[in-house]
Design an enzyme around this catalytic site. Structure first.
Site, PDB file in Angstrom:
ATOM      1  CB  CYS A   2      -4.317   4.637 -15.362  1.00  0.00           C
ATOM      2  SG  CYS A   2      -6.024   5.137 -15.161  1.00  0.00           S
ATOM      3  NE  ARG A  27       0.127   3.198 -11.809  1.00  0.00           N
ATOM      4  CZ  ARG A  27       0.395   4.114 -10.895  1.00  0.00           C
ATOM      5  NH1 ARG A  27       1.474   4.013 -10.175  1.00  0.00           N
ATOM      6  NH2 ARG A  27      -0.410   5.129 -10.707  1.00  0.00           N
ATOM      7  CD1 TRP A  76      -8.542   1.029  -9.922  1.00  0.00           C
ATOM      8  CD2 TRP A  76      -9.224   3.156  -9.739  1.00  0.00           C
ATOM      9  NE1 TRP A  76      -9.164   1.165  -8.703  1.00  0.00           N
ATOM     10  CE2 TRP A  76      -9.599   2.458  -8.565  1.00  0.00           C
ATOM     11  CE3 TRP A  76      -9.547   4.501  -9.845  1.00  0.00           C
ATOM     12  CZ2 TRP A  76     -10.268   3.054  -7.516  1.00  0.00           C
ATOM     13  CZ3 TRP A  76     -10.226   5.114  -8.793  1.00  0.00           C
ATOM     14  CH2 TRP A  76     -10.582   4.388  -7.646  1.00  0.00           C
ATOM     15  CG  ASN A 102      -3.255   8.333 -14.137  1.00  0.00           C
ATOM     16  OD1 ASN A 102      -4.034   7.548 -13.602  1.00  0.00           O
ATOM     17  ND2 ASN A 102      -2.597   9.253 -13.452  1.00  0.00           N
ATOM     18  N   GLY A 103      -5.719  10.094 -14.897  1.00  0.00           N
ATOM     19  CA  GLY A 103      -6.119  11.323 -14.231  1.00  0.00           C
ATOM     20  C   GLY A 103      -7.579  11.621 -14.499  1.00  0.00           C
ATOM     21  CD  GLU A 485      -0.640  -1.090   8.074  1.00  0.00           C
ATOM     22  OE1 GLU A 485      -1.439  -0.176   7.853  1.00  0.00           O
ATOM     23  OE2 GLU A 485      -0.072  -1.732   7.157  1.00  0.00           O
ATOM     24  CE  LYS A 489      -1.689  -3.808   4.706  1.00  0.00           C
ATOM     25  NZ  LYS A 489      -1.172  -2.514   4.965  1.00  0.00           N
ATOM     26  CD  GLU A 492      -4.813  -2.288   2.067  1.00  0.00           C
ATOM     27  OE1 GLU A 492      -3.984  -2.737   2.890  1.00  0.00           O
ATOM     28  OE2 GLU A 492      -4.493  -1.589   1.108  1.00  0.00           O
ATOM     29  CG  HIS A 508     -14.082   5.895  26.994  1.00  0.00           C
ATOM     30  ND1 HIS A 508     -14.517   6.670  28.035  1.00  0.00           N
ATOM     31  CD2 HIS A 508     -12.808   5.547  27.285  1.00  0.00           C
ATOM     32  CE1 HIS A 508     -13.545   6.809  28.924  1.00  0.00           C
ATOM     33  NE2 HIS A 508     -12.495   6.138  28.488  1.00  0.00           N
ATOM     34  CE  LYS A 611       2.395  -0.456  -3.309  1.00  0.00           C
ATOM     35  NZ  LYS A 611       2.217  -0.903  -1.913  1.00  0.00           N
TER      36      LYS A 611
HETATM   37  O1  M6R Z   1       1.968   5.549  -1.845  1.00  0.00           O
HETATM   38  P1  M6R Z   1       1.432   6.024  -0.550  1.00  0.00           P
HETATM   39  O2  M6R Z   1       2.253   5.556   0.631  1.00  0.00           O
HETATM   40  O3  M6R Z   1       1.240   7.515  -0.490  1.00  0.00           O
HETATM   41  O4  M6R Z   1       0.003   5.381  -0.393  1.00  0.00           O
HETATM   42  C1  M6R Z   1      -0.831   5.733   0.670  1.00  0.00           C
HETATM   43  C2  M6R Z   1      -1.963   4.746   0.826  1.00  0.00           C
HETATM   44  O5  M6R Z   1      -2.777   4.749  -0.312  1.00  0.00           O
HETATM   45  C3  M6R Z   1      -1.448   3.326   1.071  1.00  0.00           C
HETATM   46  O6  M6R Z   1      -0.632   3.262   2.194  1.00  0.00           O
HETATM   47  C4  M6R Z   1      -2.617   2.349   1.232  1.00  0.00           C
HETATM   48  O7  M6R Z   1      -3.326   2.622   2.403  1.00  0.00           O
HETATM   49  C5  M6R Z   1      -2.079   0.922   1.220  1.00  0.00           C
HETATM   50  N1  M6R Z   1      -2.698   0.178   0.177  1.00  0.00           N
HETATM   51  C6  M6R Z   1      -2.298   0.193   2.475  1.00  0.00           C
HETATM   52  O8  M6R Z   1      -1.851  -1.116   2.440  1.00  0.00           O
END
Ligand code: M6R
Length: 616
Positions: A2, A27, A76, A102-103, A485, A489, A492, A508, A611
């Site tokens: 949020c 966010r 959210w 938020n929360g 990573e 990407k 995501e 394996h 985010k």
């Molecule tokens: O703000 P943070 O670095 O703690 O966030 C951690 C993850 O949520 C964040 O890296 C997430 O995996 C990204 N969206 C990846 O691109």
């Protein structure tokens, strides 16, 4: 998750709220709404599911005449789907007060039973409406907003940033925080509240962080902060480092494209001021005391998602230079395993936002057990660095795209600097290793610019591979987390199935996935500085090629060993093997961005994602 904005002042309230919400869009959210004290002295609300543009259209069709106080929210969904009714703000006291949140209110079922038994009717499925109604029952009984608000927040279990306003006290907004952030923006004759400074940075760079379990009360001319019992609390203002322009796209097609391009500068900023006379010196670690650093006998890195992969890369370097065993644990797994922690353990958290709830909870758990906590963070004055014993900021500038890019390379850079600092203090770092690493840092921003320039080649590759349904990524040693990573990407932002593997693990099990035409990105280590690993990875490439894989090799310039076995070769500048992933990840970032774009997806705000994940 949020976004939260509050505004008290003489300017266009709706515009101030929308402006804040636009800047908090990064966010992630699925509905949006605003409430204002209107020109008749009542509370008016507009809210709509979907993106902010839907709310803007609604406001055009049905404008609000605001009288100078308002609250705005992007939601959210947690309790209840992303519908118009569930969107915030929620009302209480027969529509005389509005609340945003938020929360998660964990005891909401119990509170819902209480308010319904007191005759209240709930319209939505949200926990927030229960709080609004409860607050309304208290104000309706004659209590002023502050008193009622204090009593209600003391009854809430869970996490919250909560804002409320009441028409009987126009011009005033009350806001509380518990395990969720809250910042006040100080203007001239106007004041702001925000989930983070992005909510108001275009209007003021003077900010105050509201501490845990405190309540802020703002009017256009005043700011007060109390604890939950009402006792006044002193506060200090600070100057926000990020300027408003830093959070704009600045002509790029997406924030992600902008942020990939900003990586040379991000790395330079992380390094700046931390290499003095050929030695790495991190003043924030120095402040912990040499003895404390020398006594550390184990490091646990806690992080989530991309930050955890940065932690994995960093763990190799810290172990190598500081000779301390380092393990990486996902923040949300950490405390449930009852970890062995002593006063000689150091917990390093890695977080771009500094607000990720899972990581915050892991850090709090570590603090309660008396271990030394260090935060590697990008966001000034966020909760995690403030709670930790030391904060090593990455200074990468605001990262807006949900997919983390520049924060990742800056986190690795910061962890490497931290490893070198520890190694020097503990006497485990040789002069040659230190000199070699320092030399790498000096040229890294330049090399990063070259890695960023792989964009055109990758764009063509992505064009040919637009219909790809599954992609694999292989790496060894520090290349392994970089492969993870690359896969993350793609998942995501392009919604494509992707997996990252340690190259040695292939035989394996995962090699069974290789079929004719299966695309596999292989991160090839530097043959000059890591000949053994290089030859192993070249063998891995031959194994998958023999089974029909389409191999895209990311190699150091001048590496010809892979040429006979790779379908495509992407070249990055020469560097030491430990520094490879910082550069190798860049073509993988571009690849995900290009495939996302080719599929017509929202690169910056992928579905279902936020985010910073501020609920557990
Ligand atoms: O703000 P943070 O670095 O703690 O966030 C951690 C993850 O949520 C964040 O890296 C997430 O995996 C990204 N969206 C990846 O691109």
């Amino acid at each position: 998750m949020c976004g939260i904005v509050g505004y008290a002042g003489p300017n266009d309230t709706v515009e101030a709220l929308l402006n804040g919400l636009r800047r908090l869009e990064y966010r992630g959210y699925d509905s949006a709404g605003v409430a204002v004290i209107d020109d008749t002295g009542g509370v008016s609300v507009r809210k709509k599911s979907g993106k902010l543009v839907n709310l803007e259209d609604l406001l055009k069709a049905s404008p609000l005449e605001a009288a100078g106080t308002g609250i705005g929210h992007t939601r959210w969904a947690t309790h209840g789907g992303p519908t118009d009714v569930n969107a915030h703000p929620h009302l209480g006291d027969d529509g005389r007060l509005a609340v945003i949140h938020n929360g998660i209110v964990e005891n909401f079922a119990e509170l819902r039973d209480e308010v319904t038994s007191r005759g209240a009717e709930l319209l939505s499925e949200t926990d927030t409406e229960v709080v609004a109604v409860l607050l309304g029952l208290e104000t309706a009984s004659g209590k002023d907003l502050e008193t009622a608000f204090r009593e209600v927040v003391q009854r809430l279990h869970g996490t919250f940033t909560l804002l409320a306003m009441h028409q009987s006290e126009p011009g005033k907004i009350v806001a509380a925080r518990h395990h969720s952030p809250l910042v006040v923006g100080l203007g001239e004759g106007e004041n702001f509240l925000g989930f983070d400074v992005a909510a108001f940075v275009s209007s003021t760079r003077r900010a105050v962080v509201v501490n845990e379990d405190n309540i802020a009360i703002i009017t256009p001319d005043s700011v007060r902060i109390t604890d939950f019992t009402g006792a006044e609390v002193d506060f200090e203002e600070y100057e926000v480092e990020w300027d408003a322009g830093a959070a704009d796209k600045g002509g790029w097609s997406s924030f992600m494209a902008k942020e990939i391009n900003e990586q040379p500068e991000a790395i330079a900023n992380t390094i700046r001021g931390r290499i003095v006379d050929g030695h790495v010196e991190i003043p924030e670690l120095t402040a912990l005391g040499e003895d404390r650093l020398k006594e550390i006998d184990r490091i646990i890195i806690v992080a989530c998602g991309t930050a955890s992969y940065a932690g994995m890369v960093g763990s190799y370097a810290i172990e190598q230079w500081a000779r301390i065993p380092v393990e990486v644990q996902l923040s949300h797994e950490f405390r449930y395993r009852d970890p062995v922690l002593t006063d000689r353990t150091m917990v390093i958290s890695v977080s771009q936002s500094g607000e990720t709830m899972d990581t915050l909870m892991a850090v709090k758990y570590a603090i309660e057990r008396g271990v030394t906590t260090v935060s590697v963070c990008n966001t000034q004055s966020a909760t995690i660095p403030r709670e930790s014993d030391a904060a090593v900021y990455t200074h990468a500038g605001p990262e807006v795209a949900v997919a983390s890019t520049k924060a990742f390379v800056a986190q690795i850079t910061a962890l490497y600097l931290l490893g070198l600092h520890l190694g020097r203090v503990r006497g485990t770092l040789s002069a040659e290793d230190e000199a070699a690493a320092v030399e790498q840092f000096e040229t890294l921003p330049e090399k990063m610019a070259e890695a960023v320039a792989t964009h055109e080649q990758i764009a063509q590759l992505a064009h040919w591979m637009a219909d790809t349904r599954s992609v694999l990524f292989l790496g060894r040693h520090v290349g392994y987390p970089a492969a993870l990573e690359g896969a993350l990407k793609l998942k995501e932002i392009a919604y494509i199935h992707a997996e990252g593997f340690a190259a040695g693990e292939l035989k394996h099990g995962p090699i069974a996935l290789i079929d004719h035409g299966q695309p596999v990105f292989v991160l090839v280590p530097s043959p000059r500085t890591s000949p053994l690993m290089h030859s192993k990875v070249v063998s891995n490439i031959q194994e998958i090629r023999a089974r029909g894989a389409r191999v895209i090799a990311i190699v150091e310039k001048g590496d010809t060993a892979v040429l006979p076995f790779a379908d495509d070769v992407v070249r990055i500048p020469l560097t030491d093997a430990l520094f490879d992933p910082i550069l190798q990840v860049v073509p993988l970032q571009w690849f995900a961005l290009e495939l996302s774009t080719a599929k017509g997806l929202d690169v910056d705000q992928p579905r279902n994602l936020a985010k910073s994940v501020t609920v557990e």
